[in-house]
Design a protein around this motif. Structure first.
Motif, PDB file in Angstrom:
ATOM      1  N   SER A  67       0.814  -1.218   0.000  1.00 24.61           N
ATOM      2  CA  SER A  67       0.000   0.000   0.000  1.00 24.61           C
ATOM      3  C   SER A  67       0.847   1.268   0.000  1.00 24.61           C
ATOM      4  O   SER A  67       0.390   2.320  -0.468  1.00 24.61           O
ATOM      5  N   ARG A  68       2.043   1.187   0.534  1.00 23.91           N
ATOM      6  CA  ARG A  68       2.898   2.369   0.580  1.00 23.91           C
ATOM      7  C   ARG A  68       3.282   2.865  -0.816  1.00 23.91           C
ATOM      8  O   ARG A  68       3.653   4.028  -0.975  1.00 23.91           O
ATOM      9  N   SER A 117       1.134   2.683  -3.344  1.00 17.22           N
ATOM     10  CA  SER A 117      -0.128   2.858  -4.064  1.00 17.22           C
ATOM     11  C   SER A 117      -0.224   4.261  -4.655  1.00 17.22           C
ATOM     12  O   SER A 117       0.368   5.227  -4.141  1.00 17.22           O
ATOM     13  N   ARG A 176      -3.031   5.763  -4.665  1.00 21.41           N
ATOM     14  CA  ARG A 176      -4.130   6.397  -3.937  1.00 21.41           C
ATOM     15  C   ARG A 176      -3.585   6.983  -2.641  1.00 21.41           C
ATOM     16  O   ARG A 176      -3.195   6.246  -1.728  1.00 21.41           O
ATOM     17  N   PRO A 177      -3.558   8.302  -2.536  1.00 23.71           N
ATOM     18  CA  PRO A 177      -2.952   8.949  -1.359  1.00 23.71           C
ATOM     19  C   PRO A 177      -3.578   8.511  -0.039  1.00 23.71           C
ATOM     20  O   PRO A 177      -2.872   8.349   0.962  1.00 23.71           O
ATOM     21  N   TRP A 178      -4.908   8.314  -0.023  1.00 23.76           N
ATOM     22  CA  TRP A 178      -5.547   7.921   1.233  1.00 23.76           C
ATOM     23  C   TRP A 178      -5.061   6.556   1.714  1.00 23.76           C
ATOM     24  O   TRP A 178      -4.904   6.322   2.925  1.00 23.76           O
ATOM     25  N   LEU A 179      -4.790   5.644   0.767  1.00 22.73           N
ATOM     26  CA  LEU A 179      -4.318   4.318   1.135  1.00 22.73           C
ATOM     27  C   LEU A 179      -2.890   4.386   1.661  1.00 22.73           C
ATOM     28  O   LEU A 179      -2.535   3.701   2.632  1.00 22.73           O
ATOM     29  N   SER A 238      -1.587   6.949   3.183  1.00 17.16           N
ATOM     30  CA  SER A 238      -1.690   7.566   4.515  1.00 17.16           C
ATOM     31  C   SER A 238      -2.162   6.545   5.550  1.00 17.16           C
ATOM     32  O   SER A 238      -1.637   6.476   6.663  1.00 17.16           O
ATOM     33  N   TYR A 239      -3.154   5.737   5.169  1.00 16.47           N
ATOM     34  CA  TYR A 239      -3.654   4.732   6.110  1.00 16.47           C
ATOM     35  C   TYR A 239      -2.600   3.665   6.391  1.00 16.47           C
ATOM     36  O   TYR A 239      -2.448   3.218   7.533  1.00 16.47           O
TER      37      TYR A 239
END
Length: 503
Positions: free
Chosen positions: A360-361, A363, A365-368, A370-371
């Motif tokens: 995910s790091r 990814s 998608r910025p929200w992913l 960040s999560y």
């Protein structure tokens, strides 16, 4: 687990059997693949993980020992496993009289790897030794999981996950359930997952192979490991390992277990195709796989303790065989979060979480992204918060450490039973007697006329036992008994007539 004896760096390490030594140019031997996990590995010192592991081992063992010493065993399993290990330690066939006089335990579950406990049992011939061994194996798996996470993610992630994993509900409930053979599977599966993430293919195979000796159903898990290898491009190794897993599973449940069983069959098929006395078709079992809120709750918490990041990793496929048979089972004990059945899933989901975070790091998608950066603290907070509802919370209560009148009465009952006697008893005293007596399950040894019948009147009988002596003679009409000792709810009766076959 030899690789944990030295810090690993980007250049390479010894990660278990079959891995080549690092060469001077930084490659990890013939298993290395260009551009793979090697470039993502962070140095991970061993000492902090050993400290946490020692603390976890102490917590697990303290909790298990306190329950044992206060006669709170939840089932007959600890007594069964001690009888098995005791037989191996005496270089005898693994006969477990608790399951029935002369019962060969390999006809129930195929778990010969528990014979590895024999050296410890020679030194410490007690059920407590098994509890300590399980605590140590679980703690060792925490080192493997935490240090792997550290090497993949860096920062303080490794120690945080070591704590989260060590406090996970699957391990805590397994500790509460006393000893089971899956104690060996937990670190082995952790090593398999570690090797998959580090792309050390021979180590994957060699750590997976012993799983088929832990319990018969793990052959299917080994087959899934082979499938994951094939998906990663190691087709020959993957196919051979998958074929071996399927073959081992079929061999144990269709040949080896029936050959050792007096019934000539694998008894646990009934868990899927029978609900009590009612026949259940395979289609009905499949349709009812998610037909209980208890099952759904277990699945949610299984991935929830990883902040749901485990769902981002193909490693999660390794939970499918175990989850599959549990959801198909008609036995409600298999469905939920209690007992020991989820312990082997804990290394998988936490290392799948690490893989999911790593993926995910990168990814788009910025929200992913960040999560993913906060998933480890979230998982750690969840584990700590859940602990207030899990077994280890008992260690914070002063009353946990004090013996009550029931405990003292049980100890007096033990003292009234001679060493070497043949004893028929219920769960309460069972694991305290198996070390130096021949022990039978109450009502499970007809015709044996045991020397002693010892029962806890508060055990939870379907009907109250008003006359214990009469009850003993109903179990064994070939013998006569008299009351030898009574303290609290514990009653000890001894046989007054000669043993069968003796004049």
């Amino acid at each position: 687990m030899l690789e944990l004896n030295q810090s690993e760096t980007v250049g390479g390490s010894g990660d278990g059997p079959g891995d080549g030594n690092a060469s001077e140019d930084g490659n990890r031997g013939e298993d290395a693949q260009p551009g793979t996990a090697a470039g993502l590995v962070h140095p991970a010192p061993l000492r902090p993980y050993l400290v946490v592991a020692v603390l976890l081992c102490a917590l697990y063992f303290l909790y298990a020992y306190l329950r044992y010493s206060h006669f709170q065993s939840p089932s007959w399993d600890l007594g069964i496993f001690e009888q098995e290990v005791r037989a191996y330690a005496g270089l005898n066939a693994p006969v477990v009289d608790i399951k029935g006089p002369g019962y060969l335990i390999l006809g129930d579950h195929f778990s010969p790897l528990v014979a590895l406990l024999v050296p410890l049992y020679w030194i410490w011939p007690s059920a407590v030794a098994l509890l300590f061994a399980q605590a140590a194996l679980f703690a060792a798996s925490a080192v493997i999981v935490g240090r792997t996470v550290q090497q993949l993610l860096g920062g303080r992630c490794g120690l945080c996950v070591t704590v989260a994993y060590g406090l996970s509900w699957g391990l805590q409930e397994a500790v509460k359930a006393d000893f089971h053979e899956i104690a060996f599977a937990v670190p082995l599966i952790a090593l398999v997952c570690r090797a998959l993430l580090m792309e050390r293919w021979r180590a994957v195979v060699l750590w997976a192979l012993p799983l088929v000796l832990v319990k018969e159903d793990l052959g299917v898990t080994v087959a899934v490991v082979g499938a994951l290898l094939a998906l990663r491009g190691r087709r020959v190794q993957g196919f051979l390992l998958a074929a071996f897993g399927v073959f081992a599973f079929a061999l144990t449940v269709l040949v080896l277990i029936p050959a050792a069983s007096s019934a000539g069959t694998y008894d646990y098929w009934k868990k899927i195709d029978k609900n009590g006395e009612q026949e259940v078709s395979l289609l009905d079992s499949v349709l009812g796989a998610l037909g209980s809120s208890v099952k759904i709750e277990m699945l949610v918490f299984l991935v929830g303790i990883t902040a749901f990041m485990a769902l981002r990793s193909p490693l999660l496929l390794l939970v499918v065989p175990t989850i599959g048979w549990r959801l198909l089972s008609q036995d409600s004990n298999h469905w939920g979060m209690v007992w020991h059945y989820s312990a082997i899933l804990m290394p998988v989901v936490f290392l799948a979480m690490a893989d999911g975070i790593r993926r995910s790091r990168s990814s788009e998608r910025p929200w992913l992204v960040s999560y993913a950066n906060v998933a480890v603290p979230v998982a750690t907070a969840v584990a700590v918060a859940l602990t207030q509802h899990l077994p280890l919370r008992e260690l914070l209560r002063p009353e946990t450490y004090s013996a009550d009148a029931r405990t003292e009465a049980a100890e007096e009952a033990l003292d009234a039973i001679p060493v070497g006697a043949r004893v028929e008893t219920d769960i309460t005293l069972m694991a305290h007697l198996t070390g130096d007596r021949t022990v039978y399950w109450i009502g499970g040894a007809p015709g044996t006329a045991p020397d002693v019948v010892a029962i806890n009147l508060d055990f939870g009988w379907s009907r109250p036992i008003d006359d214990p002596v009469r009850y003993a003679e109903q179990l064994h009409p070939e013998a006569r008994y008299r009351l030898k000792h009574r303290a609290g709810s514990f009653v000890v009766m001894e046989r007054t007539t000669p043993a069968p076959g003796k004049g």
